[in-house]
Scaffold this active site. Structure first.
Site, PDB file in Angstrom:
ATOM      1  N   THR A 109       0.810  -1.217   0.000  1.00  0.00           N
ATOM      2  CA  THR A 109       0.000   0.000   0.000  1.00  0.00           C
ATOM      3  C   THR A 109       0.845   1.269   0.000  1.00  0.00           C
ATOM      4  OG1 THR A 109      -1.737  -1.186   1.196  1.00  0.00           O
ATOM      5  CG2 THR A 109      -1.857   1.214   1.181  1.00  0.00           C
ATOM      6  N   LYS A 138      -3.677   4.521  -2.291  1.00  0.00           N
ATOM      7  CA  LYS A 138      -4.715   5.270  -1.606  1.00  0.00           C
ATOM      8  C   LYS A 138      -4.944   6.606  -2.314  1.00  0.00           C
ATOM      9  CE  LYS A 138      -5.591   2.546   1.970  1.00  0.00           C
ATOM     10  NZ  LYS A 138      -6.941   2.018   2.286  1.00  0.00           N
ATOM     11  N   ASP A 156      -7.634   2.602  -4.201  1.00  0.00           N
ATOM     12  CA  ASP A 156      -8.560   2.563  -3.072  1.00  0.00           C
ATOM     13  C   ASP A 156      -8.942   3.987  -2.704  1.00  0.00           C
ATOM     14  OD1 ASP A 156     -10.076   2.047  -0.875  1.00  0.00           O
ATOM     15  OD2 ASP A 156      -8.491   1.139   0.320  1.00  0.00           O
ATOM     16  N   GLU A 192     -11.332   0.155  -5.474  1.00  0.00           N
ATOM     17  CA  GLU A 192     -12.058  -0.129  -4.241  1.00  0.00           C
ATOM     18  C   GLU A 192     -12.897   1.054  -3.805  1.00  0.00           C
ATOM     19  OE1 GLU A 192     -10.579  -2.126  -0.556  1.00  0.00           O
ATOM     20  OE2 GLU A 192      -8.702  -2.078  -1.679  1.00  0.00           O
ATOM     21  N   ASP A 230     -15.873  -2.319  -0.346  1.00  0.00           N
ATOM     22  CA  ASP A 230     -15.155  -2.485   0.919  1.00  0.00           C
ATOM     23  C   ASP A 230     -16.056  -2.039   2.062  1.00  0.00           C
ATOM     24  OD1 ASP A 230     -13.471  -2.659   3.080  1.00  0.00           O
ATOM     25  OD2 ASP A 230     -11.941  -1.321   2.314  1.00  0.00           O
ATOM     26  N   LYS A 280     -12.625  -8.468   5.023  1.00  0.00           N
ATOM     27  CA  LYS A 280     -11.687  -8.201   6.114  1.00  0.00           C
ATOM     28  C   LYS A 280     -12.253  -8.828   7.385  1.00  0.00           C
ATOM     29  CE  LYS A 280     -10.081  -3.763   4.231  1.00  0.00           C
ATOM     30  NZ  LYS A 280     -10.077  -2.292   4.417  1.00  0.00           N
ATOM     31  N   CYS A 340      -7.080  -6.155   4.859  1.00  0.00           N
ATOM     32  CA  CYS A 340      -6.757  -6.038   6.281  1.00  0.00           C
ATOM     33  C   CYS A 340      -6.794  -4.587   6.714  1.00  0.00           C
ATOM     34  CB  CYS A 340      -5.368  -6.610   6.559  1.00  0.00           C
ATOM     35  SG  CYS A 340      -4.015  -5.686   5.764  1.00  0.00           S
ATOM     36  N   ASP A 345      -4.483  -8.429  -0.110  1.00  0.00           N
ATOM     37  CA  ASP A 345      -3.914  -7.194   0.433  1.00  0.00           C
ATOM     38  C   ASP A 345      -3.672  -7.398   1.918  1.00  0.00           C
ATOM     39  OD1 ASP A 345      -3.115  -4.572   0.913  1.00  0.00           O
ATOM     40  OD2 ASP A 345      -5.178  -3.885   1.201  1.00  0.00           O
ATOM     41  N   ASP A 351      -0.649  -6.673   3.748  1.00  0.00           N
ATOM     42  CA  ASP A 351       0.688  -6.085   3.907  1.00  0.00           C
ATOM     43  C   ASP A 351       0.857  -5.347   5.222  1.00  0.00           C
ATOM     44  OD1 ASP A 351      -1.032  -3.993   3.364  1.00  0.00           O
ATOM     45  OD2 ASP A 351       0.356  -2.928   2.041  1.00  0.00           O
TER      46      ASP A 351
END
Length: 327
Positions: free
Chosen positions: A125, A150, A175, A201, A224, A246, A274, A296, A298
């Site tokens: 990310t 992001k 995202d 996302e 999400d 998640k 996560c 994802d 990380d």
């Protein structure tokens, strides 16, 4: 033999600052639930999330409120009815999975049919920032095969272009964390498609995404914030192409397995993601993600310090958890 349950709040520093459209953080704040039965110990970690009305104190209190029932032998299936989905239930559920594995000698991977568990390629990310700063992040990680970027602001086309130019060979997930609007989503989607973006996302706020049913999806769109449990899925058909599962949203591995299977039945792609947590939080998700389309996980790569022992990362590859960590 009676169980004993304990709850601990822990903090792990992030390497630098982690920024999304809703704000920045410099440490991962987690709650760890430990359940002991005789010589066996099960652990689960969760990450309270303000977006869903959660706090460290609130989640800790919710777990402690369940202590008497957990000590009395409450199981994972009954837990689904006893608590709502969310971080608190996740910590207890994962601790119960771990405890069951320790007592029975059957690893969680075998219990859920994830054997042989394999090494997975995880996204890495990049924090939200100005285009030049994001390009620098992308350039430093351009050798990674999958980047999660992001975004979520007025200047996203410039951000997308800057990252793509800095990491031309990487697959990219965008995202937006609910940061786009009905006014800019069509232009942003079109530009993302031109740049070869693999997935987007949650571009729009959960519950304010009806336009997704009526516009083209030149890049697949993944829910999400709009999806927590299996019961959410029916209303997302025709709006989204994939869902991000998640454990902190679903309320544990037990509910996440049901969510994953139902998502597949309805034709959704599956991403396993996560919050920013340690290897203890990622471990059950690695097993859940064995057949995911996107991974994802990380969180530990973003930390300055992880748990010991932790998951083994080699570049963007993450290995299944050793039982000394979880499961």
């Amino acid at each position: 033999m009676a169980r004993v349950i304990s709850v601990e709040a822990e903090r792990f520093p992030i390497a630098g600052t982690f920024t999304i459209s809703r704000g920045s953080k410099t440490e991962a704040e987690v709650i760890t639930c430990t359940i002991r039965q005789g010589s066996h110990i099960g652990r689960g970690e969760c990450v309270p999330y303000k977006r869903y009305g959660e706090s460290m104190d609130g989640v800790r209190d919710a777990i402690e409120a369940m202590s008497e029932r957990i000590v009395g032998g409450l199981g994972r299936t009954a837990l689904l009815d006893a608590m709502p989905a969310g971080a608190a239930r996740n910590a207890i559920d994962c601790a119960l999975w771990d405890l069951e594995a320790k007592i029975s000698g059957t690893p969680v991977a075998k219990a859920i049919g994830a054997v042989p568990a394999r090494t997975l390629e995880t996204a890495y990310t990049l924090s939200l920032g100005e285009p030049e700063a994001m390009a620098a992040q992308a350039r430093a990680n351009a050798a990674r095969p999958l980047l999660k970027v992001k975004i979520g602001g007025d200047n996203d086309i410039a951000r997308i272009q800057a990252v793509r130019q800095a990491a031309p060979q990487s697959r990219i997930i965008l995202d937006a964390n609910e940061g786009w609007t009905d006014d800019n989503i069509v232009a942003n989607l079109a530009f993302a498609a031109e740049q070869g973006i693999a997935l987007i996302e949650q571009p729009l706020p959960a519950g304010s995404d009806a336009i997704l049913r009526h516009i083209a999806h030149p890049v697949p769109i993944c829910a999400d914030e709009s999806v927590h449990e299996a019961k959410d899925l029916e209303t997302l058909v025709g709006l989204y192409d994939a869902v991000n599962i998640k454990l902190d949203k679903s309320g544990g591995l037990t509910a996440a397995l049901t969510l994953r299977d139902r998502a597949r039945d309805l034709g959704f792609g599956v991403m396993v993601g996560c919050m920013v947590g340690t290897s203890l939080a990622m471990a059950p998700a690695v097993l859940l993600a064995q057949d995911a389309d996107f991974v994802d996980l990380d969180g530990p790569l973003l930390l300055a310090r992880d748990r010991i022992p932790g998951l083994v990362y080699q570049g963007s590859l993450v290995s299944p958890p050793d039982t000394a960590l979880w499961g």
